[in-house]
Motif scaffolding. Structure first.
Motif, PDB file in Angstrom:
ATOM      1  N   GLU A 147      32.735  49.386  47.287  1.00 16.10           N
ATOM      2  CA  GLU A 147      30.848  50.449  47.062  1.00 16.10           C
ATOM      3  C   GLU A 147      30.762  50.602  48.670  1.00 16.10           C
ATOM      4  N   VAL A 148      31.046  51.722  48.505  1.00 12.75           N
ATOM      5  CA  VAL A 148      30.482  52.617  50.321  1.00 12.75           C
ATOM      6  C   VAL A 148      29.160  52.884  50.905  1.00 12.75           C
ATOM      7  N   SER A 149      27.997  53.414  49.504  1.00 10.39           N
ATOM      8  CA  SER A 149      26.713  53.593  49.566  1.00 10.39           C
ATOM      9  C   SER A 149      26.017  53.751  48.153  1.00 10.39           C
ATOM     10  N   SER A 150      25.216  54.519  47.729  1.00 11.62           N
ATOM     11  CA  SER A 150      24.694  54.315  46.851  1.00 11.62           C
ATOM     12  C   SER A 150      23.358  55.034  47.000  1.00 11.62           C
ATOM     13  N   TRP A 151      22.868  55.841  46.012  1.00 12.68           N
ATOM     14  CA  TRP A 151      21.437  56.009  46.157  1.00 12.68           C
ATOM     15  C   TRP A 151      21.061  56.069  44.672  1.00 12.68           C
ATOM     16  N   GLN A 152      19.516  56.058  44.420  1.00 15.71           N
ATOM     17  CA  GLN A 152      18.673  56.813  43.642  1.00 15.71           C
ATOM     18  C   GLN A 152      18.458  58.702  43.579  1.00 15.71           C
ATOM     19  N   ALA A 153      19.698  59.545  42.135  1.00 15.79           N
ATOM     20  CA  ALA A 153      18.889  60.582  42.737  1.00 15.79           C
ATOM     21  C   ALA A 153      17.763  61.653  42.145  1.00 15.79           C
ATOM     22  N   HIS A 154      17.251  60.995  40.818  1.00 16.38           N
ATOM     23  CA  HIS A 154      16.767  61.658  39.814  1.00 16.38           C
ATOM     24  C   HIS A 154      16.160  60.202  39.353  1.00 16.38           C
ATOM     25  N   GLU A 155      14.595  60.652  38.908  1.00 15.65           N
ATOM     26  CA  GLU A 155      13.966  59.848  37.909  1.00 15.65           C
ATOM     27  C   GLU A 155      13.908  59.720  36.870  1.00 15.65           C
ATOM     28  N   GLY A 156      14.283  60.752  36.024  1.00 19.62           N
ATOM     29  CA  GLY A 156      14.407  60.507  34.728  1.00 19.62           C
ATOM     30  C   GLY A 156      15.750  59.648  33.854  1.00 19.62           C
ATOM     31  N   ALA A 157      14.837  59.233  32.582  1.00 17.09           N
ATOM     32  CA  ALA A 157      16.032  58.195  32.088  1.00 17.09           C
ATOM     33  C   ALA A 157      17.088  58.687  31.599  1.00 17.09           C
ATOM     34  N   LYS A 158      17.044  59.983  31.196  1.00 16.63           N
ATOM     35  CA  LYS A 158      18.243  60.767  30.200  1.00 16.63           C
ATOM     36  C   LYS A 158      19.716  60.690  31.435  1.00 16.63           C
ATOM     37  N   PRO A 159      20.717  61.090  31.029  1.00 16.16           N
ATOM     38  CA  PRO A 159      21.929  61.232  31.185  1.00 16.16           C
ATOM     39  C   PRO A 159      22.214  61.920  32.799  1.00 16.16           C
ATOM     40  N   CYS A 160      22.822  61.221  34.052  1.00 17.17           N
ATOM     41  CA  CYS A 160      23.010  62.069  35.051  1.00 17.17           C
ATOM     42  C   CYS A 160      23.986  62.091  35.596  1.00 17.17           C
TER      43      CYS A 160
END
Length: 453
Positions: free
Chosen positions: A222-235
């Motif tokens: 894994e190179v990097s990770s981040w949270q993009a959207h707060e909603g629970a539906k598929p991203c």
């Protein structure tokens, strides 16, 4: 829905406040006449992860509803008709086919991922399917739960990437019929999407845990990770080819659908975000790297929205939308050379609406009838830049390109003489062993008869 339209119109107003030159500002979608569309389609319901259709210059594929096991219909573009209750299908899975992808280097090769935990690769006859096809080129086994994503590498030959509900991603070398790389222990929930960068040297994946991850596909790191959207539906996440940016599609806490752009070298903050509208349907993204246009079709929506990406901030601009008469269940964008280039058709999208595969032509309005080089740059050729061995060893390369000018490029990827896979060789050995055993039994029977005589 009314509030969603207000939000979207406000977004359009903000985008239109920036006056800029664009060759694709007036692109519009127009459905083809019924004689160009298949009807009587009995499509499987599909999954939230995939777009539900796949197409190339020759065929469009759709997962087919059958009484038992999984099946795939592979339909030739030039034979559109109303389908009967019985058509030739690809069969062989014991569970529904959840995703599928055509090889970018062979229009006649397709991979299927299934609820039965396996992936199978098939070679379609040059005349298309005239009878059921149940003998695969290779069977890929290794996932412990259903496999819901299958995607060919766009630069290296015989590389296939899959994702499963066992929370792993596997990269397969089809020449060996085995997994070359496996991402184990990185994901704790379902993977929603996979997308490679232009050279296929990095992979971006979105997951149900709300995180986007950039992965090294040859070291399983894994190179990097981040949270993009707060909603629970598929991203969903998508690497934008030569622009070398990542776009994510998801929901905020208020269920507003969002389009967000990121620089993979610095994901601490988004480059730009657009709240598109408020709707329940998960976006099915289709990116045209040649024109830098992203088509967004929401599951259950009647419309497809178009956005253009540029180098200058804010980097993405709303162009227009196509609205059909019926909501779409699934969509796919065909290769550039599948369209009518001399009529300035810059994109051809197929939508599954009701029991019909509707063909929608995306066209730039121009009066000229000759080749328009400025809106048709070189596009990806059906020729791999690397072998699987070269890519797995760490080599990188840009995709091989070809002209879109009619008569100069390659109109389709013809069936290629592929080296036999380990699975095929093992099957041939088993068949020959069985034949030898049968012949030996016949010889023994003849000896017994001669002995009695």
């Amino acid at each position: 829905r009314v509030h969603g339209e207000i939000v979207h119109r406000q977004c359009q107003f903000e985008m239109s406040a920036v006056v800029r030159a664009s060759k694709f500002r007036h692109v519009f979608g127009e459905p083809k006449k019924a004689e160009f569309c298949y009807s009587g389609v009995n499509a499987h319901a599909g999954t939230p992860e995939g777009n539900g259709l796949a197409g190339n210059n020759k065929f469009v594929a759709v997962s087919w509803n059958t009484g038992g096991g999984g099946a795939l219909a592979v339909l030739a573009h030039d034979k559109a008709t109303r389908l009967g209750s019985s058509i030739p299908l690809i069969k062989g899975h014991s569970g529904p086919i959840l995703d599928f992808d055509f090889s970018p280097f062979d229009d006649y090769q397709v991979a299927t991922a299934s609820e039965d935990n396996t992936v199978r690769v098939w070679q379609i006859p040059e005349a298309g399917l005239t009878q059921d096809l149940s003998d695969p080129l290779v069977v890929l086994e290794g996932h412990q739960k259903k496999v819901h994503i299958a995607s060919y590498h766009k630069v290296a030959n015989n590389i296939l990437t899959t994702a499963s509900h066992d929370h792993t991603i596997k990269i397969w070398d089809l020449t060996r019929g085995a997994a070359a790389v496996s991402f184990d222990g990185i994901f704790t929930d379902t993977v929603w999407s996979l997308s490679y960068n232009r050279q296929g040297s990095a992979l971006v994946a979105s997951s149900k845990d709300k995180y986007i991850r950039i992965l090294d596909p040859r070291t399983s790191a894994e190179v990097s990770s981040w949270q993009a959207h707060e909603g629970a539906k598929p991203c969903k996440s998508l690497w934008l080819g030569r622009r070398d940016k990542i776009v994510t599609l998801g929901f905020n806490k208020q269920s507003s659908r969002q389009l967000t752009l990121w620089d993979p070298r610095n994901v601490s903050a988004a480059l730009h975000n657009i709240d598109i509208d408020i709707a329940a349907g998960v976006f099915m993204p289709m990116y045209d790297e040649d024109s830098n246009v992203l088509y967004l079709a929401g599951k259950g929506d009647t419309s497809i929205k178009f956005y253009e990406f540029v180098d200058e901030a804010p980097h993405m601009f709303y162009l227009s939308s196509f609205t059909g008469a019926k909501p779409q269940k699934s969509v796919c964008l065909l290769p550039k050379t599948a369209g009518d280039i001399l009529k300035c058709e810059v994109g051809r999208i197929i939508r599954n609406v009701g029991d019909t595969l509707e063909v929608v032509s995306m066209t730039v309005p121009r009066k000229a009838s000759d080749f328009q080089e400025d809106i048709f740059p070189e596009t990806a050729a059906p020729t791999p830049a690397l072998t699987s061995e070269q890519w797995l060893a760490g080599q990188n390369a840009d995709p091989i390109l070809m002209s879109c000018r009619p008569g100069e490029g390659v109109s389709e990827a013809t069936p290629r003489a592929q080296p036999k896979t380990v699975f095929q060789l093992q099957k041939e050995v088993e068949e020959k062993d069985a034949r030898i055993a049968a012949l030996e039994a016949e010889v023994e029977e003849l000896r017994k008869k001669l002995g009695k005589a």
